[in-house]
Design an enzyme around this catalytic site. Structure first.
Site, short mmCIF file in Angstrom:
data_model
loop_
_atom_site.label_atom_id
_atom_site.label_comp_id
_atom_site.label_asym_id
_atom_site.label_seq_id
_atom_site.Cartn_x
_atom_site.Cartn_y
_atom_site.Cartn_z
N GLY A 89 0.58 -1.36 0.49
CA GLY A 89 -0.06 0.17 0.38
C GLY A 89 0.87 0.90 0.33
CD GLU A 126 2.88 -1.36 3.24
OE1 GLU A 126 2.67 -1.79 2.52
OE2 GLU A 126 3.72 -0.26 2.62
CG ASP A 148 7.06 -3.29 0.56
OD1 ASP A 148 6.13 -3.43 1.59
OD2 ASP A 148 7.08 -3.11 0.01
CG HIS A 203 10.36 -0.69 -4.70
ND1 HIS A 203 9.23 -0.27 -5.88
CD2 HIS A 203 9.86 0.05 -3.35
CE1 HIS A 203 8.38 0.15 -5.14
NE2 HIS A 203 8.55 0.52 -3.95
CG ASP A 213 5.17 -0.75 -6.46
OD1 ASP A 213 5.00 0.25 -4.89
OD2 ASP A 213 5.78 -0.79 -6.91
#
Length: 239
Positions: A89, A126, A148, A203, A213
């Site tokens: 998010g 998130e 993440d 990433h 993402d």
């Protein structure tokens, strides 16, 4: 050759599970290639692989004598009943327009979720991603949820959110915990399922994390933006 490993347990990787092949499409090696902090091991029997998968010994990070830190990157052989979830998010500005994305993997079934909001925060997106994914599960399930966001993973794994709730949603004696409405929902879902939260590098080339993402970013930029009413009410009270 009598001690040749035939089963590979991947606890932390692109898609955790038990695999019958190391190399090749859908093999164990593909699941841990480029995955920071991968946790996996090879076995000569399915029973041993399943036992370790459920109760891994600390520091057991080798496959056929190779270290899991070696740079080696859909699934066949996953443990039946185990659901794998990836979430992400974010916001275009913080606060600002935001969105979340989630990928839910149950056996060979794949489901993707995404939603955008007019004004919200990174942390709220998130949390909403996790909540939206878990709310799709209609019966108690074993879940491995990858995020993440250390805010999410540590909030549950280190007991922060439970402590905040026990203290009347106060982070300290003089400071309220943020996003109490969403933490409440997430803790209730955690009580309904058996969930292992796993932090992943964002990433960093993880296929499903990158997909989440993309889903979140597209949702934040999309035309169907909802109102994050709890956030708006909270901001209004502070003015």
């Amino acid at each position: 050759m009598g001690n040749q490993k035939k089963y590979y347990a991947v606890i932390r990787g692109c898609r955790p599970g038990i695999y019958t092949a190391w190399y090749g499409s859908g093999g164990a090696e593909e699941q841990i290639r480029g995955y920071a902090g991968a946790l996996y091991k090879g076995f000569t029997s399915l029973q041993a692989a399943q036992q370790w998968f459920e109760n891994p010994a600390d520091g057991s990070r080798t496959v056929s004598g190779r270290s899991s830190s070696a740079a080696v990157p859909d699934v066949s052989g996953s443990l039946p009943g185990r659901i794998v979830v990836y979430t992400d998010g974010g916001c275009l500005g913080n606060p600002g327009p935001g969105g979340y994305g989630a990928v839910i993997l149950a056996g060979k079934t794949r489901k993707e979720l995404a939603q955008g909001y007019r004004r919200t925060t990174n942390n709220r997106m998130e949390l909403m991603a996790c909540i939206a994914a878990l709310e799709t599960l209609k019966t108690p399930a074993d879940v491995v949820l990858h995020s993440d966001s250390r805010y999410v993973v540590n909030g549950v794994g280190k007991g922060w959110a439970r402590r905040w709730r026990a203290n009347g949603w106060m982070r300290t004696k003089g400071e309220a915990a943020e996003n109490a409405d969403l933490w409440e929902k997430l803790l209730d879902l955690c009580a309904a399922h058996r969930i292992r939260f796993v932090w992943v590098h964002g990433h960093a080339g993880n296929r499903e994390n990158e997909r989440c993402d993309r889903l979140a970013t597209d949702a934040a930029q999309g035309p169907d933006l909802r109102e994050d009413h709890a956030y708006v009410r909270g901001r209004t009270k502070m003015v």
